[in-house]
Design a protein around this motif. Sequence first.
Motif, short mmCIF file in Angstrom:
data_model
loop_
_atom_site.label_atom_id
_atom_site.label_comp_id
_atom_site.label_asym_id
_atom_site.label_seq_id
_atom_site.Cartn_x
_atom_site.Cartn_y
_atom_site.Cartn_z
N VAL A 90 0.86 -1.19 0.00
CA VAL A 90 0.00 0.00 0.00
C VAL A 90 0.90 1.24 0.00
O VAL A 90 0.96 2.01 0.97
CB VAL A 90 -0.97 -0.01 1.22
N ILE B 52 -17.26 -2.74 -0.47
CA ILE B 52 -16.75 -1.57 -1.15
C ILE B 52 -15.28 -1.38 -0.77
O ILE B 52 -14.89 -1.59 0.38
CB ILE B 52 -17.63 -0.34 -0.82
N GLY C 275 -11.21 0.28 -2.51
CA GLY C 275 -10.55 1.01 -3.58
C GLY C 275 -9.69 2.11 -3.02
O GLY C 275 -8.84 1.87 -2.18
N GLY C 276 -9.97 3.34 -3.46
CA GLY C 276 -9.16 4.47 -3.01
C GLY C 276 -8.01 4.71 -3.95
O GLY C 276 -8.02 4.28 -5.11
N ARG D 236 -5.45 -1.29 9.45
CA ARG D 236 -4.28 -0.69 8.79
C ARG D 236 -4.65 -0.20 7.38
O ARG D 236 -5.63 -0.68 6.79
CB ARG D 236 -3.15 -1.71 8.69
N PRO D 237 -3.85 0.69 6.83
CA PRO D 237 -4.05 1.06 5.43
C PRO D 237 -4.04 -0.18 4.55
O PRO D 237 -3.18 -1.05 4.72
CB PRO D 237 -2.85 1.96 5.12
N GLY D 238 -5.02 -0.27 3.68
CA GLY D 238 -5.12 -1.43 2.81
C GLY D 238 -5.73 -2.65 3.47
O GLY D 238 -5.86 -3.69 2.84
N LEU E 118 -12.07 6.00 3.63
CA LEU E 118 -11.79 4.74 2.92
C LEU E 118 -10.87 5.00 1.73
O LEU E 118 -9.95 4.22 1.46
CB LEU E 118 -13.08 4.09 2.42
N PHE E 119 -11.11 6.10 1.03
CA PHE E 119 -10.28 6.44 -0.13
C PHE E 119 -8.83 6.64 0.30
O PHE E 119 -7.91 6.09 -0.28
CB PHE E 119 -10.82 7.71 -0.81
N ASP E 120 -8.67 7.44 1.35
CA ASP E 120 -7.31 7.79 1.77
C ASP E 120 -6.55 6.62 2.38
O ASP E 120 -5.32 6.59 2.36
CB ASP E 120 -7.36 8.93 2.79
N ASN F 64 -7.36 3.21 1.76
CA ASN F 64 -7.45 1.95 1.02
C ASN F 64 -8.07 0.82 1.83
O ASN F 64 -7.81 -0.36 1.56
CB ASN F 64 -6.06 1.53 0.52
N ILE F 65 -8.85 1.19 2.83
CA ILE F 65 -9.53 0.14 3.62
C ILE F 65 -10.79 -0.30 2.86
O ILE F 65 -11.53 0.53 2.36
CB ILE F 65 -9.89 0.68 5.02
N SER F 66 -11.00 -1.60 2.79
CA SER F 66 -12.24 -2.10 2.20
C SER F 66 -13.20 -2.50 3.31
O SER F 66 -12.79 -2.82 4.42
CB SER F 66 -11.98 -3.30 1.29
N ILE F 67 -14.48 -2.44 2.99
CA ILE F 67 -15.49 -2.75 4.00
C ILE F 67 -16.56 -3.63 3.37
O ILE F 67 -16.95 -3.43 2.21
CB ILE F 67 -16.05 -1.44 4.60
#
Lengths: 351, 351
Positions: free
Chosen positions: A99, A294, A296-297, B265-267, B287-289, B291-294
Amino acid sequence: MRATIIHAPGDIRVEDREYPTVQLPTDVVVKVTATCVCGSDLWPYRGVRPTRKPTAIGHEFIGTVESIGSGITRLAVGDLVIAPFVISCGACPPCLNGVTVACEHLAGWGGRDDSGHPVDGGQGEAVRVPLADATLVKVPGDTEPDDALRNSLLTLSDVMATGHHAALAAKVGPGRTVVVVGDGAVGLCGVLAARRLGAERIIAMSRHADRQAIAREFGATDIVAERGDEGVAAVRELLGGVLADSVLECVGTQESMDQALHSTRPGGALGFVGVPTGGGEVPLRYLFDTNISIGGGMAPARTYIPELLADVLAGTINPGRVFDVVMPLEEAPEAYRAMDERRAIKVLLTP
Amino acid sequence: MRATIIHAPGDIRVEDREYPTVQLPTDVVVKVTATCVCGSDLWPYRGVRPTRKPTAIGHEFIGTVESIGSGITRLAVGDLVIAPFVISCGACPPCLNGVTVACEHLAGWGGRDDSGHPVDGGQGEAVRVPLADATLVKVPGDTEPDDALRNSLLTLSDVMATGHHAALAAKVGPGRTVVVVGDGAVGLCGVLAARRLGAERIIAMSRHADRQAIAREFGATDIVAERGDEGVAAVRELLGGVLADSVLECVGTQESMDQALHSTRPGGALGFVGVPTGGGEVPLRYLFDTNISIGGGMAPARTYIPELLADVLAGTINPGRVFDVVMPLEEAPEAYRAMDERRAIKVLLTP
């Protein structure tokens, strides 16, 4: 050297700047051979994001290594390199997780690096690249790329990597049905990425004949020109009464996110890579009730470039087709106007 | 027969109801041998969700098939069966995608089936099960389960399937670090699911000694009692300065969602299965910043039961340990009080 500077919304100028030199042992200086204007460059151009002072702009470029710092081990003068759209160290936990956009030493082109030194923008004749061993990707071999290859290499800086990120987040794979919302360069690369990952059916949502043509060339099996509920209904009809397994959101507005969410089947996956410009919240209850995931980012382009580069060099993907206009760097102001007015899909600039 | 009816918030009664009979060829009638109270039953009990009229309650049960409709082909009188927490047809596109909770003929216990006939609640002596061939899962063999096995079979109706869903949505796998937010039965089953999927490090967030003990037994390697920023700091310290790869949100409040998001964590990936009770929105920009997915939502228990059942029967998982209190069905009002006051983790009721 000449470099593109944004002074205020709508005010792009190509100006003289000091030629960059190596400042730190981990720097290299790259002579830029191709750069371009990004959809996200239009946000400050349109005033959606503020410009507080004149700032070097541009975050996509390829070029030749011109000088190297004493600590550089993986690059040499003369190497053809691809710059991802952010600078990353390659060694911190987020980088090791792939990342790179969450790098602990993250920096952006046109800003300042982790040590406080200013960094050039990508839309100029040359760029000092911090943390260059980790940030840049060398193109193997030493043949001079022709224009088509040059264009495809340049897309790996951002748009092709970003389309790939959207497709991965949307869990595209063999047998999956895909909708791509957005027919800009990223959306078109999303179509190409979906085909590359084996999607069976790819529906591109587009209302522009020129973009539809590239979408078809990139692997779209169907085009939907309608939007909103009519767009969703068209998707449902094409897919035999159901919605898509995988949806790529490649715009960043509330409308495009809604379009994407409502095009996704229960249990499907939505990959979003459009920089969110709307209020931008995801209704948790809707995700709960539909089992839609959902993700991405910002794309970790650095992580994806080697894999995509191999396919570009093998000729199996040709993402450079998204460049429909090529101009000299000096015409950057016109390049921005052409993109802003949607007269161009994506403009490549040659310094 | 005797059945549990909710009349109003806080007003649970066990009453006489007409004994169910087969109404449709696809029905069976199940004599319930064990049922239980769910954390989500507490929402109407606490008035968080309205109760407009007296309603049969309960959506988790196992039992014996007592009579079958003329169209039943996969079940026979005497079969021991597990009922998932919703009714599904097994043949529509969402069911074929494994997303049985989005079934086109979806119905809930205590409501009405797709054809308009009333359906019994699970907390009673017997239940008419619509679409029974598709909805119920037969337990192979014909030995009478002992109490421990009975308890574990009953968790497959909901909580173990839901913990498994959270773990899958959080992309748990070998080598991943995991945080579980919520120490109710679902959270504890999330710990067990994470261990079953090969997670290396599992941090359970819990402030109750009895729940901590079960979490340890289920595979938690660490316990964090702190919440909020202190909880995040504790996670970061345990993981050597970074956050978790996979986070399971098993509560449904805004606080628990925030806790989960900020522990990822990021990603990383966040799996959420707590029924959202707060305003419940996820900030897209975050989420964009990061890169976490949910993902997550209602677990398609029907899809997961066969796989989890095999492990229960093999004795490799023992999720029934979440039942710390067993009462006769007649004491359902006290069961609700005990769960509401958190004197019990989960109460099993025997008709």
